[in-house]
Design a protein around this motif. Structure first.
Motif, PDB file in Angstrom:
ATOM      1  N   ASP A  63       0.789  -1.154   0.081  1.00 21.39           N
ATOM      2  CA  ASP A  63       0.203   0.147  -0.085  1.00 21.39           C
ATOM      3  C   ASP A  63       0.952   0.932   0.203  1.00 21.39           C
ATOM      4  O   ASP A  63       1.901   1.044   0.764  1.00 21.39           O
ATOM      5  CB  ASP A  63      -0.488   0.138   1.459  1.00 21.39           C
ATOM      6  N   ASP A  64       0.433   1.969  -0.867  1.00 23.55           N
ATOM      7  CA  ASP A  64       1.389   3.761  -0.796  1.00 23.55           C
ATOM      8  C   ASP A  64      -0.034   4.442  -0.769  1.00 23.55           C
ATOM      9  O   ASP A  64      -0.738   5.257  -1.463  1.00 23.55           O
ATOM     10  CB  ASP A  64       2.288   4.005  -2.424  1.00 23.55           C
ATOM     11  N   LEU A  65       0.190   5.385   0.179  1.00 23.48           N
ATOM     12  CA  LEU A  65      -1.199   6.215   0.408  1.00 23.48           C
ATOM     13  C   LEU A  65      -0.496   8.067   0.277  1.00 23.48           C
ATOM     14  O   LEU A  65      -1.143   8.512   0.375  1.00 23.48           O
ATOM     15  CB  LEU A  65      -1.639   6.186   2.160  1.00 23.48           C
ATOM     16  N   GLY A  66       0.944   8.064  -0.466  1.00 27.29           N
ATOM     17  CA  GLY A  66       1.226   9.536  -0.805  1.00 27.29           C
ATOM     18  C   GLY A  66       2.687  10.091  -0.007  1.00 27.29           C
ATOM     19  O   GLY A  66       1.984  11.034  -0.228  1.00 27.29           O
ATOM     20  N   GLN A  67       2.159   9.125   1.837  1.00 25.73           N
ATOM     21  CA  GLN A  67       3.015   9.915   1.967  1.00 25.73           C
ATOM     22  C   GLN A  67       4.418   9.677   2.049  1.00 25.73           C
ATOM     23  O   GLN A  67       4.544  10.256   3.602  1.00 25.73           O
ATOM     24  CB  GLN A  67       2.058   9.291   3.440  1.00 25.73           C
ATOM     25  N   GLY A  68       4.963   8.611   0.997  1.00 25.98           N
ATOM     26  CA  GLY A  68       6.483   8.223   1.111  1.00 25.98           C
ATOM     27  C   GLY A  68       6.956   7.649   1.842  1.00 25.98           C
ATOM     28  O   GLY A  68       7.888   6.717   2.215  1.00 25.98           O
ATOM     29  N   PHE A  69       5.785   6.184   2.712  1.00 23.45           N
ATOM     30  CA  PHE A  69       5.745   5.364   3.423  1.00 23.45           C
ATOM     31  C   PHE A  69       5.179   4.198   2.856  1.00 23.45           C
ATOM     32  O   PHE A  69       3.883   3.744   3.548  1.00 23.45           O
ATOM     33  CB  PHE A  69       5.875   5.872   4.602  1.00 23.45           C
TER      34      PHE A  69
END
Length: 118
Positions: A63-69
């Motif tokens: 999962d990548d929620l666009g927060q860099g983690f």
């Protein structure tokens, strides 16, 4: 467009059963992602490999929620389907995505780039 096709769901479920069996035997199967989902008006991406046979709403993947983690973990398919981005657009399936490596390789690459590269 259906978020996940019947054929993809069956493949996710088969991977879930195989992963469940492998865990019981103390081994890992290292599956390839079956489906890539994304938000067209936000920075979220999911690479899903399996669905829990005991809870078909629970999927596993990167999962990548666009927060860099980007992270490996479980997600609710219903929650993903209900998400809307900043412009109100719903989550879409990348119809042209074909996995060319196991999820672990995507996860390693995502950690280096701080986002899913697929």
């Amino acid at each position: 467009m259906t978020l996940i096709t019947r054929q993809q769901f069956q493949a996710l479920l088969a991977n879930g059963r195989a992963a469940q069996e492998a865990r019981q035997q103390g081994r890992d199967i290292g599956p390839h992602p079956v489906v890539k989902l994304f938000t067209p008006d936000a920075s979220c991406t999911w690479l899903l490999t399996e669905v829990d046979p005991d809870d078909p709403d629970r999927a596993f993947g990167l999962d990548d929620l666009g927060q860099g983690f980007p992270e490996l973990g479980y997600v609710s398919l219903r929650e993903i389907e209900s998400l809307r981005g900043m412009l109100g657009l719903s989550v879409e399936r990348d119809r042209y995505f074909t996995a060319d490596k196991p999820l672990s390789a995507y996860a390693e690459e995502a950690r280096r780039h701080r986002r899913i590269v697929a």
